[in-house]
Structure formats: structure tokens, C-alpha cells
Design a protein around this motif. Structure first.
Motif, PDB file in Angstrom:
ATOM      1  N   VAL A   1      64.237  49.831  75.081  1.00 42.77           N
ATOM      2  CA  VAL A   1      64.879  49.486  73.784  1.00 42.77           C
ATOM      3  C   VAL A   1      66.201  48.539  73.825  1.00 42.77           C
ATOM      4  CG1 VAL A   1      65.563  50.848  71.698  1.00 42.77           C
ATOM      5  CG2 VAL A   1      63.653  51.712  73.340  1.00 42.77           C
ATOM      6  N   SER A   2      67.053  48.752  74.382  1.00 43.77           N
ATOM      7  CA  SER A   2      68.337  48.133  74.309  1.00 43.77           C
ATOM      8  C   SER A   2      67.867  46.550  74.348  1.00 43.77           C
ATOM      9  CB  SER A   2      69.348  48.578  75.073  1.00 43.77           C
ATOM     10  OG  SER A   2      68.702  48.354  76.376  1.00 43.77           O
ATOM     11  N   ASN A   3      67.111  46.303  75.525  1.00 39.19           N
ATOM     12  CA  ASN A   3      66.800  44.800  75.674  1.00 39.19           C
ATOM     13  C   ASN A   3      65.983  44.223  74.529  1.00 39.19           C
ATOM     14  OD1 ASN A   3      68.095  45.173  78.153  1.00 39.19           O
ATOM     15  ND2 ASN A   3      66.395  44.857  79.208  1.00 39.19           N
ATOM     16  N   ALA A   4      64.945  45.080  73.977  1.00 39.97           N
ATOM     17  CA  ALA A   4      64.010  44.654  72.794  1.00 39.97           C
ATOM     18  C   ALA A   4      65.146  44.281  71.632  1.00 39.97           C
ATOM     19  CB  ALA A   4      63.265  45.738  72.609  1.00 39.97           C
ATOM     20  N   ALA A   5      66.010  45.287  71.297  1.00 37.88           N
ATOM     21  CA  ALA A   5      66.915  45.149  70.317  1.00 37.88           C
ATOM     22  C   ALA A   5      67.807  43.597  70.296  1.00 37.88           C
ATOM     23  CB  ALA A   5      68.041  46.107  69.956  1.00 37.88           C
ATOM     24  N   GLN A   6      67.938  43.279  71.775  1.00 40.10           N
ATOM     25  CA  GLN A   6      68.700  42.195  71.959  1.00 40.10           C
ATOM     26  C   GLN A   6      67.729  40.772  71.590  1.00 40.10           C
ATOM     27  OE1 GLN A   6      70.403  42.498  75.762  1.00 40.10           O
ATOM     28  NE2 GLN A   6      72.019  43.792  75.046  1.00 40.10           N
ATOM     29  N   LEU A   7      66.836  41.211  72.039  1.00 39.65           N
ATOM     30  CA  LEU A   7      65.583  39.876  71.741  1.00 39.65           C
ATOM     31  C   LEU A   7      65.105  39.814  70.593  1.00 39.65           C
ATOM     32  CD1 LEU A   7      63.357  40.907  74.841  1.00 39.65           C
ATOM     33  CD2 LEU A   7      64.724  38.934  74.562  1.00 39.65           C
ATOM     34  N   PHE A   8      65.313  40.943  69.795  1.00 40.30           N
ATOM     35  CA  PHE A   8      64.962  40.870  68.381  1.00 40.30           C
ATOM     36  C   PHE A   8      66.116  39.949  67.731  1.00 40.30           C
ATOM     37  CE2 PHE A   8      64.916  42.810  63.985  1.00 40.30           C
ATOM     38  CZ  PHE A   8      63.624  42.879  63.790  1.00 40.30           C
ATOM     39  N   LEU A   9      67.320  40.190  67.854  1.00 37.88           N
ATOM     40  CA  LEU A   9      68.319  39.712  67.262  1.00 37.88           C
ATOM     41  C   LEU A   9      68.358  38.097  67.623  1.00 37.88           C
ATOM     42  CD1 LEU A   9      71.249  42.088  67.793  1.00 37.88           C
ATOM     43  CD2 LEU A   9      70.074  41.469  65.619  1.00 37.88           C
ATOM     44  N   ILE A  10      67.897  37.732  68.826  1.00 41.15           N
ATOM     45  CA  ILE A  10      67.630  36.307  69.154  1.00 41.15           C
ATOM     46  C   ILE A  10      66.736  35.910  68.420  1.00 41.15           C
ATOM     47  CG2 ILE A  10      66.985  34.963  71.113  1.00 41.15           C
ATOM     48  CD1 ILE A  10      68.191  36.701  72.957  1.00 41.15           C
ATOM     49  N   GLY A  11      65.649  36.432  68.202  1.00 41.26           N
ATOM     50  CA  GLY A  11      64.742  35.896  67.033  1.00 41.26           C
ATOM     51  C   GLY A  11      64.848  35.797  65.836  1.00 41.26           C
ATOM     52  N   LEU A  12      65.813  36.728  65.211  1.00 41.94           N
ATOM     53  CA  LEU A  12      66.277  36.533  63.917  1.00 41.94           C
ATOM     54  C   LEU A  12      67.164  35.590  63.957  1.00 41.94           C
ATOM     55  CD1 LEU A  12      66.455  38.161  61.352  1.00 41.94           C
ATOM     56  CD2 LEU A  12      68.502  39.480  62.336  1.00 41.94           C
ATOM     57  N   PHE A  13      68.301  35.064  64.783  1.00 43.51           N
ATOM     58  CA  PHE A  13      69.057  33.953  64.694  1.00 43.51           C
ATOM     59  C   PHE A  13      68.025  32.795  64.786  1.00 43.51           C
ATOM     60  CE2 PHE A  13      71.580  30.936  66.776  1.00 43.51           C
ATOM     61  CZ  PHE A  13      72.712  30.771  65.778  1.00 43.51           C
ATOM     62  N   ALA A  14      67.292  32.910  65.743  1.00 41.03           N
ATOM     63  CA  ALA A  14      66.212  31.383  65.831  1.00 41.03           C
ATOM     64  C   ALA A  14      65.366  31.125  64.635  1.00 41.03           C
ATOM     65  CB  ALA A  14      65.133  31.647  66.881  1.00 41.03           C
ATOM     66  N   TRP A  15      65.058  32.250  63.725  1.00 41.20           N
ATOM     67  CA  TRP A  15      64.704  31.743  62.670  1.00 41.20           C
ATOM     68  C   TRP A  15      65.562  30.894  61.758  1.00 41.20           C
ATOM     69  CZ3 TRP A  15      60.509  30.920  59.659  1.00 41.20           C
ATOM     70  CH2 TRP A  15      60.808  30.629  58.505  1.00 41.20           C
ATOM     71  N   THR A  16      66.890  31.434  61.660  1.00 41.08           N
ATOM     72  CA  THR A  16      67.871  30.488  60.863  1.00 41.08           C
ATOM     73  C   THR A  16      67.728  28.947  61.010  1.00 41.08           C
ATOM     74  OG1 THR A  16      69.789  30.891  62.218  1.00 41.08           O
ATOM     75  CG2 THR A  16      69.227  32.333  60.594  1.00 41.08           C
ATOM     76  N   LEU A  17      67.523  28.867  62.279  1.00 34.11           N
ATOM     77  CA  LEU A  17      67.301  27.447  62.797  1.00 34.11           C
ATOM     78  C   LEU A  17      65.872  26.853  62.258  1.00 34.11           C
ATOM     79  CD1 LEU A  17      68.235  24.573  64.264  1.00 34.11           C
ATOM     80  CD2 LEU A  17      67.443  25.535  66.156  1.00 34.11           C
TER      81      LEU A  17
END
Length: 234
Positions: free
Chosen positions: A76-92
């Protein structure tokens, strides 16, 4: 210039504008009533989307992608980090899509027609409240190549969680975009963001491509030049 009759369905008229399309589409009609796109009532129905359809349709999809990573053993902790990476990638992705796809220059009949359907209609009628967010079918078409890019750059177990965050970024983008046009912000930050975005519509359309923030405009040098006096959008 070829005349366009705003009282008639527009989609198959705008292609005839040729070189004049770019100037025409960035001369906004300020009324809140949206134009008709097609003669066909069936086709017309699919061009109109209420803002709340976006979270209703896409939040479950985002959760489904994250759950796929969890079911493949990602903690779960890793999935949360990956989720945040995807969220940031969307901004680009938001910035790049808006700048290079939504504002591509077209002059041909079908180029103008497709651009009008994709984004030109929003610049021509920026207050049309039923054409401010992407219809789910159109968003799904754009999502397929973006999902494939995420799969290419990550692993089978991490890609779903990243894309789940990416989709949440999209949901936030479309809902924010609607709010910037029709909301009445009270605090300073959303007021500035609203003014920033409406400046893109009514003053300088080749700058200010960020919707949820001006971050990538700063990075890539597309911040609107400062202008004295009140913006037309204020």
C-alpha cells in the motif's frame, strides 16, 4: 473570409474557413448559450457533458487501476507513492496536451473541423457550460495512448497505480477547468488562477497553458507577459 452562420450547426462549417480559422476561433462569443454542432440530435447529444459526469465516470476507473497494482502484490505504501508520481505526471501531460495538441495550427478542412471539435469550440464559446469538460468517450480515446506510454515507462505491477494517479490528475484538471469558468472564488489563490486562465482565453491564447497551476508555464517560458491595467477577463 468564408462566412460562418452561428445560428446553424457549426462543425461542418468551420473547415471552410481555411487560413482564417485561427483568427476566427480565437475571437470568442461571450454569451453563455452554446452553439449547435450537428443537425443530428443523436450526434448532438454526445457533444454535451455536465461537469459531474467526470468524477462519476473516472474515479471508479482510477480506483480500479490502483487496485490492480495492489492485487499484484504492490504494498500500500508503495502504491501510494506511485499514485503521487502519476498525479504529478498528469500536470506535465496537461501542459503538453494543451500547448501542442489543443493549440495545434490547422488550415485544412478536416484539420479545422477536428480541432474545433477537440478544443476550438471551447475558445469560440468559452462559457458553454456543457462543453467545458471532455465527454467520457473522447477522454477514453486520448487515455489509450497515454496508458500505453505509462506501461512502456514502468513495469506491469507499477503501471496501474501510476495511471490511477494520472487519472485523478485528469479529474482534478477537468473539474478545476469548469470551476475557473463558472465558479466564483472567494480566496486569493483561486481568484488568481481564474484570472490566469481567462487571460489565456481573452487576451493571449499562445501563453498560459497550465490549468491547475502555472508550474510548467514557468518551466517552459510560456508565462503570459505582464500587462498593466485590468485584464479583459476581470
Amino acid at each position: 473570409m468564408v462566412a460562418v452562420d452561428l445560428k446553424k450547426p457549426l462543425v461542418f462549417q468551420v473547415g471552410h474557413l481555411g487560413d482564417a480559422y485561427e483568427e476566427w476561433v480565437h475571437d470568442p462569443v461571450l454569451g453563455k448559450e452554446g452553439p449547435r454542432f450537428f443537425h443530428s440530435n443523436f450526434l448532438e447529444f454526445f457533444t454535451r457533458t455536465p461537469w459531474y459526469a467526470i468524477p462519476i465516470v473516472w474515479i471508479p476507473v482510477s480506483c480500479w487501476f490502483v487496485n490492480n497494482s495492489l492485487s499484484m502484490g504492490v504494498p500500500v505504501s508503495n502504491a501510494a507513492q506511485l499514485f503521487l508520481i502519476g498525479l504529478f505526471a498528469w500536470t506535465l501531460a496537461e501542459y503538453l496536451l494543451h500547448r501542442f495538441l489543443f493549440h495545434v495550427k490547422t488550415t485544412s478542412y478536416w484539420g479545422n473541423t477536428l480541432h474545433y471539435l477537440l478544443h476550438g469550440c471551447h475558445h469560440k464559446h468559452p462559457m458553454d457550460h456543457l462543453r467545458l469538460v471532455f465527454p467520457p468517450a473522447a477522454a477514453a480515446i486520448l487515455a489509450v495512448p497515454l496508458w500505453n506510454i505509462v506501461r512502456l515507462l514502468s513495469t506491469p505491477t507499477t503501471a496501474p497505480a501510476i495511471f490511477g494517479g494520472f487519472l485523478l490528475g485528469y479529474i482534478m484538471y477537468d473539474c478545476t477547468h469548469y470551476y475557473l469558468h463558472h465558479g466564483q472564488p472567494k480566496s486569493d489563490a483561486p481568484k488568481k488562477l481564474k484570472k490566469y486562465h481567462l487571460n489565456h482565453h481573452y487576451r493571449i491564447s499562445n501563453h498560459g497553458f497550465g490549468i491547475t497551476s502555472p508550474l510548467w508555464d514557468i518551466v517552459f517560458g510560456t508565462l503570459p507577459p505582464s500587462v498593466k491595467g485590468d485584464a479583459k477577463s476581470s
